[in-house]
Design a protein around this motif. Sequence first.
Motif, PDB file in Angstrom:
ATOM      1  N   LYS A   1      66.432  39.270   5.829  1.00  0.00           N
ATOM      2  CA  LYS A   1      67.026  40.025   6.916  1.00  0.00           C
ATOM      3  C   LYS A   1      68.372  40.632   6.524  1.00  0.00           C
ATOM      4  O   LYS A   1      68.922  41.453   7.261  1.00  0.00           O
ATOM      5  CB  LYS A   1      67.221  39.132   8.147  1.00  0.00           C
ATOM      6  CG  LYS A   1      65.926  38.778   8.869  1.00  0.00           C
ATOM      7  CD  LYS A   1      66.234  38.056  10.176  1.00  0.00           C
ATOM      8  CE  LYS A   1      64.961  37.797  10.963  1.00  0.00           C
ATOM      9  NZ  LYS A   1      65.246  37.127  12.256  1.00  0.00           N
ATOM     10  N   ILE A   2      68.940  40.171   5.411  1.00  0.00           N
ATOM     11  CA  ILE A   2      70.256  40.639   4.965  1.00  0.00           C
ATOM     12  C   ILE A   2      70.155  41.191   3.559  1.00  0.00           C
ATOM     13  O   ILE A   2      69.539  40.575   2.680  1.00  0.00           O
ATOM     14  CB  ILE A   2      71.295  39.503   4.997  1.00  0.00           C
ATOM     15  CG1 ILE A   2      71.507  38.979   6.415  1.00  0.00           C
ATOM     16  CG2 ILE A   2      72.630  39.973   4.429  1.00  0.00           C
ATOM     17  CD1 ILE A   2      72.479  37.824   6.513  1.00  0.00           C
ATOM     18  N   GLU A   3      70.765  42.337   3.371  1.00  0.00           N
ATOM     19  CA  GLU A   3      70.849  42.934   2.038  1.00  0.00           C
ATOM     20  C   GLU A   3      72.321  43.176   1.722  1.00  0.00           C
ATOM     21  O   GLU A   3      73.044  43.760   2.521  1.00  0.00           O
ATOM     22  CB  GLU A   3      70.072  44.253   2.016  1.00  0.00           C
ATOM     23  CG  GLU A   3      69.921  44.869   0.645  1.00  0.00           C
ATOM     24  CD  GLU A   3      69.011  46.095   0.702  1.00  0.00           C
ATOM     25  OE1 GLU A   3      69.370  47.110   0.060  1.00  0.00           O
ATOM     26  OE2 GLU A   3      67.972  46.031   1.388  1.00  0.00           O
ATOM     27  N   LYS A   4      72.774  42.720   0.565  1.00  0.00           N
ATOM     28  CA  LYS A   4      74.185  42.814   0.219  1.00  0.00           C
ATOM     29  C   LYS A   4      74.463  44.005  -0.686  1.00  0.00           C
ATOM     30  O   LYS A   4      73.707  44.285  -1.614  1.00  0.00           O
ATOM     31  CB  LYS A   4      74.653  41.531  -0.476  1.00  0.00           C
ATOM     32  CG  LYS A   4      76.143  41.529  -0.821  1.00  0.00           C
ATOM     33  CD  LYS A   4      76.564  40.226  -1.496  1.00  0.00           C
ATOM     34  CE  LYS A   4      78.032  40.238  -1.880  1.00  0.00           C
ATOM     35  NZ  LYS A   4      78.454  39.008  -2.565  1.00  0.00           N
ATOM     36  N   HIS A   5      75.582  44.694  -0.390  1.00  0.00           N
ATOM     37  CA  HIS A   5      76.025  45.815  -1.224  1.00  0.00           C
ATOM     38  C   HIS A   5      77.540  45.747  -1.369  1.00  0.00           C
ATOM     39  O   HIS A   5      78.259  45.361  -0.435  1.00  0.00           O
ATOM     40  CB  HIS A   5      75.632  47.157  -0.614  1.00  0.00           C
ATOM     41  CG  HIS A   5      74.175  47.453  -0.693  1.00  0.00           C
ATOM     42  ND1 HIS A   5      73.603  48.155  -1.731  1.00  0.00           N
ATOM     43  CD2 HIS A   5      73.156  47.116   0.144  1.00  0.00           C
ATOM     44  CE1 HIS A   5      72.303  48.262  -1.533  1.00  0.00           C
ATOM     45  NE2 HIS A   5      72.009  47.633  -0.398  1.00  0.00           N
ATOM     46  N   LEU A   6      78.017  46.167  -2.527  1.00  0.00           N
ATOM     47  CA  LEU A   6      79.448  46.233  -2.802  1.00  0.00           C
ATOM     48  C   LEU A   6      79.919  47.677  -2.661  1.00  0.00           C
ATOM     49  O   LEU A   6      79.347  48.593  -3.254  1.00  0.00           O
ATOM     50  CB  LEU A   6      79.738  45.733  -4.223  1.00  0.00           C
ATOM     51  CG  LEU A   6      81.170  45.913  -4.747  1.00  0.00           C
ATOM     52  CD1 LEU A   6      82.173  45.127  -3.902  1.00  0.00           C
ATOM     53  CD2 LEU A   6      81.268  45.500  -6.210  1.00  0.00           C
ATOM     54  N   LEU A   7      80.953  47.868  -1.858  1.00  0.00           N
ATOM     55  CA  LEU A   7      81.539  49.192  -1.673  1.00  0.00           C
ATOM     56  C   LEU A   7      82.697  49.348  -2.649  1.00  0.00           C
ATOM     57  O   LEU A   7      83.785  48.809  -2.441  1.00  0.00           O
ATOM     58  CB  LEU A   7      82.036  49.356  -0.226  1.00  0.00           C
ATOM     59  CG  LEU A   7      82.641  50.716   0.127  1.00  0.00           C
ATOM     60  CD1 LEU A   7      81.615  51.833  -0.030  1.00  0.00           C
ATOM     61  CD2 LEU A   7      83.211  50.689   1.547  1.00  0.00           C
TER      62      LEU A   7
ATOM     63  N   LYS B   1      67.320  48.420   3.042  1.00  0.00           N
ATOM     64  CA  LYS B   1      66.049  48.329   3.763  1.00  0.00           C
ATOM     65  C   LYS B   1      66.029  47.185   4.780  1.00  0.00           C
ATOM     66  O   LYS B   1      65.192  47.172   5.676  1.00  0.00           O
ATOM     67  CB  LYS B   1      64.897  48.129   2.784  1.00  0.00           C
ATOM     68  CG  LYS B   1      64.841  49.161   1.663  1.00  0.00           C
ATOM     69  CD  LYS B   1      64.713  50.584   2.191  1.00  0.00           C
ATOM     70  CE  LYS B   1      64.651  51.593   1.052  1.00  0.00           C
ATOM     71  NZ  LYS B   1      64.665  53.000   1.539  1.00  0.00           N
ATOM     72  N   ALA B   2      66.924  46.230   4.645  1.00  0.00           N
ATOM     73  CA  ALA B   2      66.935  45.065   5.527  1.00  0.00           C
ATOM     74  C   ALA B   2      67.566  45.417   6.879  1.00  0.00           C
ATOM     75  O   ALA B   2      68.302  46.394   6.995  1.00  0.00           O
ATOM     76  CB  ALA B   2      67.710  43.925   4.880  1.00  0.00           C
ATOM     77  N   PRO B   3      67.294  44.637   7.926  1.00  0.00           N
ATOM     78  CA  PRO B   3      67.881  44.916   9.244  1.00  0.00           C
ATOM     79  C   PRO B   3      69.399  44.812   9.277  1.00  0.00           C
ATOM     80  O   PRO B   3      70.039  45.460  10.104  1.00  0.00           O
ATOM     81  CB  PRO B   3      67.250  43.850  10.144  1.00  0.00           C
ATOM     82  CG  PRO B   3      66.026  43.399   9.440  1.00  0.00           C
ATOM     83  CD  PRO B   3      66.316  43.528   7.984  1.00  0.00           C
ATOM     84  N   TYR B   4      69.960  43.984   8.376  1.00  0.00           N
ATOM     85  CA  TYR B   4      71.407  43.820   8.353  1.00  0.00           C
ATOM     86  C   TYR B   4      71.938  44.036   6.943  1.00  0.00           C
ATOM     87  O   TYR B   4      71.318  43.640   5.956  1.00  0.00           O
ATOM     88  CB  TYR B   4      71.820  42.432   8.849  1.00  0.00           C
ATOM     89  CG  TYR B   4      71.678  42.291  10.346  1.00  0.00           C
ATOM     90  CD1 TYR B   4      72.719  42.629  11.197  1.00  0.00           C
ATOM     91  CD2 TYR B   4      70.487  41.831  10.904  1.00  0.00           C
ATOM     92  CE1 TYR B   4      72.586  42.519  12.566  1.00  0.00           C
ATOM     93  CE2 TYR B   4      70.339  41.716  12.281  1.00  0.00           C
ATOM     94  CZ  TYR B   4      71.396  42.065  13.108  1.00  0.00           C
ATOM     95  OH  TYR B   4      71.264  41.962  14.466  1.00  0.00           O
ATOM     96  N   LEU B   5      73.105  44.669   6.908  1.00  0.00           N
ATOM     97  CA  LEU B   5      73.778  44.961   5.658  1.00  0.00           C
ATOM     98  C   LEU B   5      75.007  44.067   5.546  1.00  0.00           C
ATOM     99  O   LEU B   5      75.883  44.081   6.426  1.00  0.00           O
ATOM    100  CB  LEU B   5      74.205  46.427   5.632  1.00  0.00           C
ATOM    101  CG  LEU B   5      75.243  46.852   4.585  1.00  0.00           C
ATOM    102  CD1 LEU B   5      74.677  46.704   3.172  1.00  0.00           C
ATOM    103  CD2 LEU B   5      75.702  48.290   4.838  1.00  0.00           C
ATOM    104  N   LEU B   6      75.064  43.260   4.503  1.00  0.00           N
ATOM    105  CA  LEU B   6      76.268  42.492   4.192  1.00  0.00           C
ATOM    106  C   LEU B   6      77.088  43.343   3.237  1.00  0.00           C
ATOM    107  O   LEU B   6      76.745  43.479   2.066  1.00  0.00           O
ATOM    108  CB  LEU B   6      75.912  41.144   3.562  1.00  0.00           C
ATOM    109  CG  LEU B   6      77.107  40.215   3.283  1.00  0.00           C
ATOM    110  CD1 LEU B   6      77.792  39.799   4.571  1.00  0.00           C
ATOM    111  CD2 LEU B   6      76.661  38.987   2.502  1.00  0.00           C
ATOM    112  N   LEU B   7      78.153  43.929   3.752  1.00  0.00           N
ATOM    113  CA  LEU B   7      78.948  44.885   2.981  1.00  0.00           C
ATOM    114  C   LEU B   7      80.198  44.194   2.456  1.00  0.00           C
ATOM    115  O   LEU B   7      81.006  43.669   3.223  1.00  0.00           O
ATOM    116  CB  LEU B   7      79.334  46.075   3.866  1.00  0.00           C
ATOM    117  CG  LEU B   7      80.005  47.262   3.166  1.00  0.00           C
ATOM    118  CD1 LEU B   7      79.067  47.876   2.126  1.00  0.00           C
ATOM    119  CD2 LEU B   7      80.421  48.315   4.190  1.00  0.00           C
TER     120      LEU B   7
END
Length: 440
Positions: free
Chosen positions: A3-9, A25-31
């Motif tokens: 449900k969580i996909e992590k990305h680094l800004l 693609k996941a419902p939630y983005l861990l930014l």
Amino acid sequence: MDKIEKHLLLQPSTAALKSIAQSCKAPYLLLQLREADIEWLPRARERLLQTAENTGALLVYADAYREKDGQLQAWPHIDYQDGSLRDDFDFGPLVLVQTAAFKLAVDQLDDYNYAAWYAVRLHLARRGRILRLPEYLYSYSRDNDKRKTGQQQFDYVDPRNREVQIEMEAVCTRHLSELGALLQAPFKEAPLEEGEFPVTASIVIPVRNRVKTIEEAVASAARQRCDFPFNILVVDNHSDDGTTERLQALTQQHPHLLHLQPKSKQLGIGGCWNEALYHPQCGRFVVQLDSDDLYNSDQVLQTIVDTFYRERCALLVGSYQMVDFQLDELPPGLIDHREWTPHNGPNNALRINGLGAPRAFFTPILRQIGFPNVSYGEDYAVALALSRTWHTGRIYTPLYLCRRWEGNTDADLNVQQSNAHNTYKDRLRTLELYARTAKK
């Protein structure tokens, strides 16, 4: 957890955020908002997700442990408010964002190099909830900014950051317009001939326990050369370090110095300002001088009063030079707030942490407002209230030497003090937003 996909800004640009939005693609983005070594506590991510799903919040952030001076310290953040408009609002390095809302916000971005994330989180705030979870869910390290809080607070006026500030102002202005809180020029001119006063101007110096600096501050006020009468109102807030005795001696040297001592012992700086503002010897204009600082010439007061009459303003803000206790210049040097523009300055004032110094006011209008009885943000509160309606004048040449030393009240704050200050200023911005929308 799928449900969580992590990305680094890595860059707060539109291009970077669009790339993340397209790939998530996941419902939630861990930014992750900046580079840091993250270590989660057990079941912490599940707790963050649970909060987002249960509340419908579009963005959730949490407290953390932060490495400082080689040790992990509890690092609480502050609650997000409607007035949390500072572009440097500290969520910590991690936020959990609802992906659909994030993509919608990114789709509406202009082309920004620096302000894209700021624009996205303001968009999220307009559409739904931004929630702080007051629980310690992770720890992080590799914080590259080792400066004291007293140095960090001037980043927004550093000329090297001007391109960043232009983008941030554009984003904030659009946000205020969307909320129906954008002020439009022209602003009202002040009726400067109104009322009768014993002198044309009063220099106001609130002081408590500044025996080391008060004599120099008074001397810089007393040596002003003007073609009008003025006085100096020093409000001594029950000093117990010798300041009171020093001021009593100074009144013998300077006949136009009034040493005022409030009856109440519960006054902050704002309350001390009110003691001077409503005093019968207060002049037509009241002009700031902090007890740490100095006017840089004997023409400052004349310049200020002349500018009032030229610009017909209710609030006048000057410029100052950052110096150490020996009066040697400190970076960033001149603080002139050139980000202020006559048409948009009162709007941009909601994004930044102050309007500048020295501040001067037309007494009859200021008396309608008064200062809040606090020792931080009192000047920001009245400046926001005045600039909502009245024309604000500016002087971009330096008038003032602002001395930074270990005795300053904001020289190096711990996280609790810094949070308290930021929470209060966010509250002032919230109140100002509500006042602007109610006015319309």
